[in-house]
Design a protein around this motif. Structure first.
Motif, PDB file in Angstrom:
ATOM      1  N   UNK A   1      27.230  11.005  16.894  1.00 30.36           N
ATOM      2  CA  UNK A   1      26.777  12.278  17.443  1.00 30.36           C
ATOM      3  C   UNK A   1      25.263  12.328  17.561  1.00 30.36           C
ATOM      4  N   UNK A   2      24.803  12.660  18.753  1.00 28.75           N
ATOM      5  CA  UNK A   2      23.378  12.928  18.950  1.00 28.75           C
ATOM      6  C   UNK A   2      23.101  14.300  18.348  1.00 28.75           C
ATOM      7  N   UNK A   3      21.947  14.452  17.741  1.00 29.70           N
ATOM      8  CA  UNK A   3      21.631  15.710  17.062  1.00 29.70           C
ATOM      9  C   UNK A   3      21.083  16.776  18.009  1.00 29.70           C
ATOM     10  N   UNK A   4      20.410  16.353  19.091  1.00 26.21           N
ATOM     11  CA  UNK A   4      19.753  17.312  19.980  1.00 26.21           C
ATOM     12  C   UNK A   4      20.304  17.299  21.407  1.00 26.21           C
ATOM     13  N   UNK A   5      21.398  16.587  21.643  1.00 25.87           N
ATOM     14  CA  UNK A   5      21.984  16.514  22.981  1.00 25.87           C
ATOM     15  C   UNK A   5      23.387  17.112  22.969  1.00 25.87           C
ATOM     16  N   UNK A   6      23.836  17.544  24.135  1.00 26.49           N
ATOM     17  CA  UNK A   6      25.154  18.162  24.242  1.00 26.49           C
ATOM     18  C   UNK A   6      26.251  17.207  24.699  1.00 26.49           C
ATOM     19  N   UNK A   7      25.873  16.140  25.397  1.00 28.82           N
ATOM     20  CA  UNK A   7      26.869  15.269  26.020  1.00 28.82           C
ATOM     21  C   UNK A   7      26.777  13.805  25.577  1.00 28.82           C
ATOM     22  N   UNK A   8      25.615  13.222  25.684  1.00 31.24           N
ATOM     23  CA  UNK A   8      25.459  11.788  25.425  1.00 31.24           C
ATOM     24  C   UNK A   8      25.607  11.461  23.941  1.00 31.24           C
ATOM     25  N   UNK A   9      26.434  10.447  23.615  1.00 32.11           N
ATOM     26  CA  UNK A   9      26.553  10.016  22.222  1.00 32.11           C
ATOM     27  C   UNK A   9      25.510   8.942  21.902  1.00 32.11           C
ATOM     28  N   UNK A  10      25.371   8.641  20.621  1.00 34.64           N
ATOM     29  CA  UNK A  10      24.572   7.489  20.211  1.00 34.64           C
ATOM     30  C   UNK A  10      25.536   6.324  20.002  1.00 34.64           C
TER      31      UNK A  10
END
Length: 194
Positions: A105-114
């Motif tokens: 989970x990206x902390x500051x994004x809504x769609x793109x994963x890490x």
């Protein structure tokens, strides 16, 4: 004769480059990974970077739709997945599944994963798109960076250069090699011996 030269047609011969995997997703949250060589830092303060993507690439549409992506640095252990994500299209297959990489989970994004296996995940929000020709440049604000705790030494210092980073140079991948010096070593004053 010293360094005799031969002229070639204009082209990009700036090598080596970072070989990074960029993770992105559309508004339906279907995630993809694209391997990118055209990437780099634009500004330190505020932190900004860019990636350049051909408009016909599947990821171009996803990034354009959500205006976000993650730059995931790659290592020796990720080299095969990095190459795979550069030659296969996410339009026809799930690259996370094919490469056995794990979405985080990206902390500051809504769609793109890490990509969990990457030692550094740079979360980016697109600020501007420049249509340059063969590639469109996505200029982005860096909104968060995640690093693997395993890369921290016992004093909490991040030892990025010990993670096995890879680069791309003229059609080949290379493991980052031996250190030649630290920033400023050419002008550093030598200590006098007593």
């Amino acid at each position: 004769m010293i360094n005799e030269k031969e002229n070639w047609k204009p082209g990009n011969m700036i090598y080596p480059l970072p070989a990074v995997m960029v993770s992105c997703a559309g508004k339906d949250k279907k995630a993809n990974i694209i391997t990118i060589g055209w990437t780099g830092t634009i500004c330190t303060n505020p932190p900004m970077c860019y990636i350049s993507v051909r408009p016909e690439r599947y990821s171009h549409h996803l990034i354009n739709e959500t205006k976000e992506f993650v730059i995931n640095l790659t290592t020796k252990d990720l080299a095969k997945a990095c190459d795979y994500c550069g030659v296969k299209s996410g339009k026809y297959e799930d690259k996370f599944e094919k490469t056995k990489l794990h979405k985080g989970e990206a902390k500051e994004l809504n769609y793109a994963p890490i990509i969990n296996e990457s030692p550094v995940n740079i979360e980016c929000k697109v600020k501007e798109v420049k249509k340059l020709g063969s590639h469109h440049m996505f200029i982005a604000d860096v909104v968060n960076v995640q690093v693997n705790k395993e890369a921290l030494n016992d004093k909490g210092k991040f030892e990025l250069n010990k993670t096995g980073l890879i680069t791309y140079s003229h059609g080949e991948y290379f493991l980052l090699g031996k250190s030649l010096g630290t920033f400023g070593y050419s002008v550093k004053k030598k200590k006098k011996r007593k």
